[in-house]
Design an enzyme around this catalytic site. Sequence first.
Site, PDB file in Angstrom:
ATOM      1  CD  GLN A 200      -1.652  12.274   1.604  1.00  0.00           C
ATOM      2  OE1 GLN A 200      -1.980  11.270   2.231  1.00  0.00           O
ATOM      3  NE2 GLN A 200      -0.867  12.211   0.530  1.00  0.00           N
ATOM      4  CB  ALA A 241       2.304   6.868   8.181  1.00  0.00           C
ATOM      5  CG  HIS A 242      -0.236   8.359   4.132  1.00  0.00           C
ATOM      6  ND1 HIS A 242      -0.076   9.151   3.027  1.00  0.00           N
ATOM      7  CD2 HIS A 242       0.927   7.691   4.291  1.00  0.00           C
ATOM      8  CE1 HIS A 242       1.124   8.960   2.543  1.00  0.00           C
ATOM      9  NE2 HIS A 242       1.752   8.090   3.279  1.00  0.00           N
ATOM     10  CG  ASN A 243      -3.800   5.086   2.891  1.00  0.00           C
ATOM     11  OD1 ASN A 243      -3.314   6.188   2.679  1.00  0.00           O
ATOM     12  ND2 ASN A 243      -4.942   4.697   2.363  1.00  0.00           N
TER      13      ASN A 243
END
Lengths: 351, 351, 351
Positions: A200, A241-243
């Site tokens: 990540q 969460a990511h993005n």
Amino acid sequence: MQFTAAQISMLINGKLEGDPNIAVTSFGKIEEATAGQLSFLANPKYEEYLYCTKASVIIINESLVLKQAITNTLVRVPDAYSAFATLLSKYQELVTQQLTGIQEPSYIAKTAQIGKDVFIGAFSHIGEHVQIGEQVKIFPGVVLGNNVRIGDNCILHAGVKIYHDCVIADHVVIHAGTVIGSDGFGFAPQPDGSFKKVPQIGNVVIESYVEIGANTTIDRATMGSTIIRKGAKLDNLVQIAHNVEVGCNTVIAAQTGVSGSTKIGKSVMIGGQTGIAGHITIADGSRINGQSGITKTVKEPNRTLTGSPADDFTRSLRAQAHLRNLPDLEKRVKELEKMVEQLLTGRVNAS
Amino acid sequence: MQFTAAQISMLINGKLEGDPNIAVTSFGKIEEATAGQLSFLANPKYEEYLYCTKASVIIINESLVLKQAITNTLVRVPDAYSAFATLLSKYQELVTQQLTGIQEPSYIAKTAQIGKDVFIGAFSHIGEHVQIGEQVKIFPGVVLGNNVRIGDNCILHAGVKIYHDCVIADHVVIHAGTVIGSDGFGFAPQPDGSFKKVPQIGNVVIESYVEIGANTTIDRATMGSTIIRKGAKLDNLVQIAHNVEVGCNTVIAAQTGVSGSTKIGKSVMIGGQTGIAGHITIADGSRINGQSGITKTVKEPNRTLTGSPADDFTRSLRAQAHLRNLPDLEKRVKELEKMVEQLLTGRVNAS
Amino acid sequence: MQFTAAQISMLINGKLEGDPNIAVTSFGKIEEATAGQLSFLANPKYEEYLYCTKASVIIINESLVLKQAITNTLVRVPDAYSAFATLLSKYQELVTQQLTGIQEPSYIAKTAQIGKDVFIGAFSHIGEHVQIGEQVKIFPGVVLGNNVRIGDNCILHAGVKIYHDCVIADHVVIHAGTVIGSDGFGFAPQPDGSFKKVPQIGNVVIESYVEIGANTTIDRATMGSTIIRKGAKLDNLVQIAHNVEVGCNTVIAAQTGVSGSTKIGKSVMIGGQTGIAGHITIADGSRINGQSGITKTVKEPNRTLTGSPADDFTRSLRAQAHLRNLPDLEKRVKELEKMVEQLLTGRVNAS
């Protein structure tokens, strides 16, 4: 603090009735306030307390007509609640501004750049190449990873952890224990059933005037940035969460979770414990009730959604009504069956 | 970092097309990358970006046939995404390995044993008789209680708290703010309505290659151990109660909670915000959708479950369809009632 | 620790059978215990283990009749489990009491008052005018804001953060990472779509004998106090919003959220992942099942509620049954329609 009624009146542009020199040193609810306290009356429901409160100074609405004489000092304004909130904000700003200096022991990398009038509490850890703007207040036990950038006038409460490379703009408040920039949850399944970590390498970008509650988690992007746009407000124990992108002025209540790569529009309001699936879009102005589960993109703006999986609020209410009728419907079907049976066997003559 | 295209090609065993000496210093998404960056193209959907990206070096699939000439340097491999991830992992490992030494101030009990090439960040607290393996990286503000054992190559991010007697194996990653080994929630009701604490004297055992997200909580066992088996992955804000066992390679998404003494099998996948009752067993290979509520043992392996209380996924979808038909069903019953009424009163002649 | 069977027997007022001088140094489950360990047998289901356990000393029920001779030393008491728990509690108290002194480095404001026999772990930060009672144990990395008051015999685990002005009574246990007194989630919408923070100037009051799990968040009141009453037990990752009151001896399981200004009565039991709306009241003795959503005031005490939105448990079970019958009901309606159609067209003669 110590303010006279006259000073208060001036600060909120009010009309004073009573003793201009009486001083208050703290705030209290009208029903609990003691002598030396400042209070306010906004909700007419509580007017009775006005006639027995011990508060020395009370902010009230201009329009209020007293039902009996009182000896407390009054400050009249067009909107008592708003004036009181303004007063508190000004006072809290004042208190916060006075907090400066670096408490020891703290750990500040030599390559870090610290702006003026910054406060850094003990046991805070400022990594390499960190940039901190002016008037930033960092409470004890905060950890800023390498290359983190913090704008001006931010408040990071105790124990906030921000991983390397994340960017925080101006006037951002982050409450205790919140984690910004932890790795997104990305693992590629392997033929043997195990999982291989997907690195990540993105970051988190938090724009200005965002406020984030306590023990919330915002993951860094796999690549690129997880973004919280200007003016968004996130409550406690929220998971981003990511993005993910959270739009301007969007409000997210406690314990809500937003899955990876989802894009939430502007001025969306999300109730507590809601779950939002990954890779979808939520239109501007959506209203999502608490405990909802949003599994599909919401294209049309300004809709109200509820339930899990979520549906239009009105449709959902109607479905609930039908559900309540279900036992009754069963009875009606039973009755029909009986009658049709009778018709068929001729026990009731169909004429 | 700085790598040449030739070095990158060698590291991932690729075929180089272009300038072997061109250097990159960071990573970027193909649509955003700038000169001096390394990127990759895996998804054919994004092929258009290949022809306008500014990335100096791009990893692409062996099989890709260029639609137009490009001047960027290419590295061809069988699987561009996987090669890129491998490269990133190697790079991150390298960076992590370089992190060694003990930052001051930190608190390390005299009876603690620290392996070689360990990094301990400032304000970390290492209790009595703690054992830490080799190549472990402990970020600032970590607290390890007495007798904690950490294997080799683990990463504990900022502010991780591990209570006394817990055991962490090798290659375990734990993200910021996570708590391991807090007391299980055990209270015995007393005749006067109060509760008496049941002492929690077990521990938590985390096997190798486990990764745990941020602000997650894993309670110690009442007696014995709460166990997270090899290769399991837990997301942020997950709650694991006392005496739970999470199986090998099981993946648990954010905000899920598992109640006491439940045993989750191998290779189970659990969606976010799921709740799992206590004292039950979840069979190997189960797939549990987000926001589910699992209240009973799942005996048959590899089933997909959804809903709260959870049901077989297909059965649940069918139930949803029936629900949608409910208003229609009501209309049909009403119609039937009218017709039967007419039959009975003879207004329609039944022949 | 080291205790002889005779000492143990005395501590729990038991009847000793076997060697009074045999010593134990730790605890073990009966099926796993090794020589030198103390164990107990309470559940008759596990009696078989009694005849093969290696535990040196076993606490058993007075009433148990041995099926075969054993050489281990036994201590008989009326209730083996309760006696074992008592023993553990006494032991843990002993261990905790021995923990005293102030570890360096720590930060203690000069105006703070610290009672006797207090332990303060390294990297703890004690703010201005903080008052700490006797026998309080503060683990490493705890942050207490200005004017916080802590009573006697409290345990604050690693990384607990308590904001300014909050009040904790006696015998309170707070687990690692929990945040007390963060700002309530209050923002007033502005005409331009942005939100203006409503200052949160109240505090949190936690009464005696409360235990709070790990990474839980309890917000301070807007004005007045958020209150957790005597003997309440909160699990991990619980969210308590501003101005909530949690009643005496109420138990709240993990990941539950309670919205602002809600008042929960006494002896309420709330299952995990439950959401409770704001500005409502939950009657004393309510039982709320896990994953429920309580949206309305519960007036009648001692009811059991379940579902989201929650309903009476029995009514809810009935509704579930009706739901299961729904496909069958559809079939029956279809059958009726066929028959009525036949009646109408005269294909079946109605006599």
